[in-house]
Write an enzyme that holds these catalytic residues in place. Structure first.
Site, PDB file in Angstrom:
ATOM      1  N   GLU A   1       9.347   2.370   7.402  1.00  0.00           N
ATOM      2  CA  GLU A   1       9.586   3.639   6.721  1.00  0.00           C
ATOM      3  C   GLU A   1      10.986   4.214   6.892  1.00  0.00           C
ATOM      4  OE1 GLU A   1       5.823   4.535   8.574  1.00  0.00           O
ATOM      5  OE2 GLU A   1       5.238   5.660   6.806  1.00  0.00           O
TER       6      GLU A   1
ATOM      7  N   ILE B   1       0.180  -5.876   5.498  1.00  0.00           N
ATOM      8  CA  ILE B   1       0.202  -5.251   4.173  1.00  0.00           C
ATOM      9  C   ILE B   1       1.368  -5.787   3.339  1.00  0.00           C
ATOM     10  CG2 ILE B   1      -1.026  -3.227   4.998  1.00  0.00           C
ATOM     11  CD1 ILE B   1       1.606  -1.644   4.805  1.00  0.00           C
ATOM     12  N   GLY B   2       1.859  -6.944   3.762  1.00  0.00           N
ATOM     13  CA  GLY B   2       2.963  -7.571   3.046  1.00  0.00           C
ATOM     14  C   GLY B   2       4.261  -7.443   3.813  1.00  0.00           C
TER      15      GLY B   2
ATOM     16  N   ARG C   1      14.705  -3.378  19.126  1.00  0.00           N
ATOM     17  CA  ARG C   1      14.972  -4.802  18.934  1.00  0.00           C
ATOM     18  C   ARG C   1      14.254  -5.284  17.682  1.00  0.00           C
ATOM     19  NH1 ARG C   1      13.765  -9.448  23.241  1.00  0.00           N
ATOM     20  NH2 ARG C   1      15.045 -11.092  22.328  1.00  0.00           N
ATOM     21  N   ILE C   2      14.931  -6.065  16.889  1.00  0.00           N
ATOM     22  CA  ILE C   2      14.344  -6.551  15.635  1.00  0.00           C
ATOM     23  C   ILE C   2      13.735  -7.934  15.903  1.00  0.00           C
ATOM     24  CG2 ILE C   2      14.789  -7.108  13.218  1.00  0.00           C
ATOM     25  CD1 ILE C   2      15.088  -4.096  13.978  1.00  0.00           C
TER      26      ILE C   2
ATOM     27  N   GLY D   1       0.804  -1.216   0.000  1.00  0.00           N
ATOM     28  CA  GLY D   1       0.000   0.000   0.000  1.00  0.00           C
ATOM     29  C   GLY D   1       0.839   1.268   0.000  1.00  0.00           C
TER      30      GLY D   1
ATOM     31  N   GLN E   1      12.473  -5.340   4.730  1.00  0.00           N
ATOM     32  CA  GLN E   1      11.813  -4.028   4.793  1.00  0.00           C
ATOM     33  C   GLN E   1      12.780  -2.912   4.441  1.00  0.00           C
ATOM     34  OE1 GLN E   1       8.500  -2.534   5.998  1.00  0.00           O
ATOM     35  NE2 GLN E   1       8.403  -4.266   4.622  1.00  0.00           N
TER      36      GLN E   1
ATOM     37  N   ASN F   1      11.980  -9.967  13.834  1.00  0.00           N
ATOM     38  CA  ASN F   1      12.259 -10.936  12.773  1.00  0.00           C
ATOM     39  C   ASN F   1      13.285 -10.348  11.809  1.00  0.00           C
ATOM     40  OD1 ASN F   1      12.343 -12.855  10.800  1.00  0.00           O
ATOM     41  ND2 ASN F   1      10.186 -12.671  10.197  1.00  0.00           N
TER      42      ASN F   1
HETATM   43 MO1  MOS Z   1       2.571   4.522   5.821  1.00  0.00          MO
HETATM   44  S1  MOS Z   1       2.573   6.223   4.639  1.00  0.00           S
HETATM   45  O1  MOS Z   1       2.072   5.203   7.258  1.00  0.00           O
HETATM   46  O2  MOS Z   1       1.518   3.463   5.086  1.00  0.00           O
END
Ligand code: MOS
Length: 753
Positions: A719, A476-477, A642-643, A249, A652, A645
């Site tokens: 992000e 969302i993937g 902490r990651i 998305g 990502q 996965n």
């Molecule tokens: Mo992100 S722009 O918060 O899907």
């Protein structure tokens, strides 16, 4: 409590785990929104305005109505009542384009829907839509690229509530700049960019009396429910939104767009399920885009490289009616130590579909500008750009006046420099060569908010040794199915592959939005509390079931770990698997629910400033003979708590960097000045980075838990990997070619000098 060592040996958290939903996806079993079919379902296709400014004078549907298979044509006169929606508490009632479809005859952007055809097949609906004749009174659209701030008041309304245009201020930035020994004053431009998730947007709507169900690829099903309930005058509980899988998305699916109420209104009118799937072209017009921005950055510094002032004045493009806020100043006030600061924004109305959130909204264009300015200042001062950043490392968040919960930005820069081999850098433009190509090196920093949305979850432990976790979040993937499985496995001791994950449905416990990189951090406390409650119920069963090995023990004497109940004083050795306890009690399952309140936009002043940090080191190659520019090597270091996965986590960040290559070198939505249409609104002309554009990417996580945010210390990573990246590339382009490009994307013609 288990010891840290026990935790680390038994917990799947931090273990590279392939996506649990992977097999469903690669075998085609995963049902995406447009895969659902229902008996008697009809298909809808919108009629799009072919002007960007003006008015519908006449809408002639006569021919279209007589075409094969056509069941209805909706327009302003017959669509029926659709209300407006408004912001509610928390993440509710958010809608970026508030105007209900067909509310008036005014056209404000190209592609605005003016009618909707409904037919027995998609092809018949499309043919009918093409046959609707629309006559317009046309005015010249304003899609002007140059942005001058409109005459707005000091405080404006935005899609998320009121905002002061003077976003942050300390000291006397203008005065300090005027007397600064070293000054930089530059303007940076980012173009409109459009999200191009592979799965198109679409809605399938159906009514059962006054109950509405919609299948929609949403990043936030509960918000979608709240908006549609308002628009159709229904109580929330009469609306169900289902989103099992999303083909990505990037923010375009966060909030409802006008096609959603259109599909719902059509289903209401024809009394049958209606499916409406947008074309790629429509997604360039009416499902949001990243606003064009123009950002003036002024830096004042000492000759030694200490910042004395930072001014960030930005203007962004908005639509005619809507007030989406592109918050370019999101990271400006805290990223560096600077006593005098001024961050201010303005907006410029244009005849375009309303802009909206796109991956790293605000901070991504904002950091492109401020990090570019830092790189230019470093060159001006002849200071290494890594060093300049380290020199200006703040002790606290100077914008909010509070400490950071966990910030390791300097370590990111140092580790990145080491992995990249930055010490071999020769700062002289065009001086570094390799295999006949000129190399360019650049660096930039990254920041992105870390926070939590409200979330609830339900965890079941079952008599076959399996577990189930339910939460109305979406995947969302990005790997939310897997995150929920890992968290549940961690608490219950059930192997990851035996945890059933259910999500994407407003019938489930409240899920967070899959946006802002908040989903993971938000579900941690809810899932942990739910699992603790299920375990507590299990221990009660263990002490009260006749014949149970723990009968007559006090619940407080028992402990649970690795899926086994044991007497705490005896240690784990004497434990009994929870499935045995359930079977003896003839219970299929025990269940627990948990909930945690969000902290985003909380009315209480936060004690800590919570953000993720990172940096990118980029190498470009420049072949001046044929004007060929490529991103050749990237090292990215991320401090995102902490990651949970690392496999999906790395993926990502790599995905963000790929998108960053697109942002730096390729992506821009171009509006035709004649008719206002996004003229490159298709995948052939809107160029995104593809495999051939992407070199080997190196990603490192620092992995310091941020325990102020949740018990695992996990932030979000959706992000942060895009923030700052373009500035590293433009610095590398300058280093290779000597050309400063301050308007994205970098085009070959910029470099032919
Ligand atoms: Mo992100 S722009 O918060 O899907």
């Amino acid at each position: 409590m288990p010891t840290a060592q026990e935790m680390s040996t038994t917990s799947p958290i931090g273990r590279k785990t392939p996506r649990v939903d992977g097999p469903q996806k690669v075998t085609g079993k995963a049902q995406y929104t447009s895969d659902f079919h229902f008996p008697e379902m009809l298909y809808a296709v919108p009629v799009e305005a072919t002007i960007a400014n003006g008015r519908v004078v006449k809408l002639d549907t006569d021919a279209a109505e007589k075409m094969p298979g056509v069941r209805a044509i909706l327009h302003r006169q017959n669509i029926g009542k659709i209300f407006r929606s408004t912001l509610g508490e928390g993440m509710n009632g958010i809608c970026i384009e508030r105007r209900p479809p067909f509310e008036d005859d005014v056209i404000r952007y190209y592609g605005q829907y003016v009618a909707l055809t409904v037919a027995n097949t998609f092809e018949n609906a499309k043919a009918a839509a093409d046959a609707v004749l629309v006559t317009y009174a046309k005015d010249k659209p304003n899609v002007e690229d140059k942005l001058t701030a409109d005459d707005d008041p000091d405080e404006v309304m935005t899609s998320y509530g009121p905002a002061k245009r003077l976003q942050s201020e300390r000291g006397d930035a203008a005065g300090a700049f005027a007397s600064a020994p070293v000054k930089l004053d530059q303007t940076y431009v980012t173009p409109a960019e459009t999200h191009v998730p592979i799965e198109l947007q679409g809605t399938t709507a159906m009514w059962d009396g006054d109950k509405l169900t919609i299948y929609e690829e949403s990043q936030a099903v509960f918000n979608m429910r709240s908006v549609l309930a308002q628009m159709f005058g229904l109580p929330n509980e009469n609306v169900r939104v289902i989103t099992n899988f999303v083909g990505s998305g990037f923010g375009s699916k966060l909030w409802p767009w006008t096609h959603c109420p259109l599909a719902v209104a059509a289903a209401r009118q024809v009394g049958k399920p209606v499916k409406l799937v947008l074309s790629r072209k429509m997604t360039f017009q009416s499902t949001g885009h990243r606003a064009r921005t123009q950002q003036r950055v002024r830096l004042g510094a000492t000759p030694e490289g200490k910042l004395v002032s930072l001014e960030h004045d930005y203007v962004y493009q908005r639509s005619i009616l809507e007030e989406y806020h592109e918050n370019c100043g999101e990271a400006t006030a805290f990223h560096y130590r600077v006593p005098n600061l001024h961050v201010h924004f303005g907006r410029a109305r244009r005849n375009v579909g309303t802009p909206s959130d796109m991956r790293g909204p605000g901070a991504v264009p904002g950091l492109y500008a401020t990090e570019s300015a830092m790189n230019e200042l470093a060159d001006q001062l002849k200071i290494d750009p890594v060093q300049l950043r380290i020199l200006n490392e703040p002790k606290i968040d100077e914008g909010e006046g509070i400490p950071f919960s966990s910030r390791h930005y300097v370590e990111c820069l140092q580790l990145g420099a080491e992995k990249f081999g930055w010490s071999r850098r020769n700062a002289e433009v065009g001086s570094m060569k390799q295999n006949g190509l000129t190399l360019g090196w650049g660096v930039a920093g990254a920041a992105w908010i870390a926070t939590r949305d409200s979330a609830a979850a339900n965890v079941e432990l079952r008599d076959d040794g399996s577990a189930r976790v339910a939460c109305g979040a979406q995947d969302i993937g990005t790997g939310t199915y897997t995150i929920l499985a890992l968290l549940t496995a961690d608490k219950s001791g059930v192997p990851v592959e035996k945890v059933e994950v259910v999500l994407g449905d407003t019938e489930l416990p409240l899920g967070p939005v899959s946006g802002g990189s908040w989903a993971t951090a938000s579900v941690v406390p809810a899932v942990f509390a739910a699992a603790d409650n299920a375990i507590s119920s299990l221990l009660q069963v263990a002490t009260t079931t006749p014949g149970s090995p723990f009968e007559k023990r006090k619940q407080d004497d028992l402990s649970f770990q690795n899926g086994r109940v044991f007497v705490e004083a005896d240690g784990l050795g004497g434990g009994v698997p929870f499935a045995d306890i359930l079977k003896r009690a003839n219970l299929r399952l025990v269940t627990g629910s948990g909930r945690s309140e969000g902290i985003f936009a909380s009315k209480e002043k936060p004690k800590f400033s919570m953000h993720s940090f990172g940096c990118h080191f980029a190498e470009v190659t420049w072949q001046s003979e044929i004007a060929r520019l490529r991103v050749n090597r990237v090292v990215t270091v991320i401090d995102a708590g902490r990651i949970i996965n690392p496999l999906a986590g790395r993926n990502q960040i790599e995905g963000s960097v790929v998108m960053g290559i697109g942002m730096a070198l390729l992506e821009h939505t171009t509006y035709d000045p004649q008719n206002g249409a996004p003229i490159n609104g298709n995948l052939a002309d809107y160029i995104v980075a593809v495999n051939a554009d992407v070199p080997e990417l190196e990603v490192h996580f620092l992995d310091y838990p941020d325990l102020e945010l949740n018990a695992v210390g996990a932030r979000g990573i959706g992000e942060i990997g895009l923030a700052g990246f373009a500035a590293a590339v433009t610095a590398a382009v300058h280093h290779a070619t000597g050309v400063r490009v301050r308007e994205l994307p970098v085009k070959i013609e910029n470099l032919l000098v």
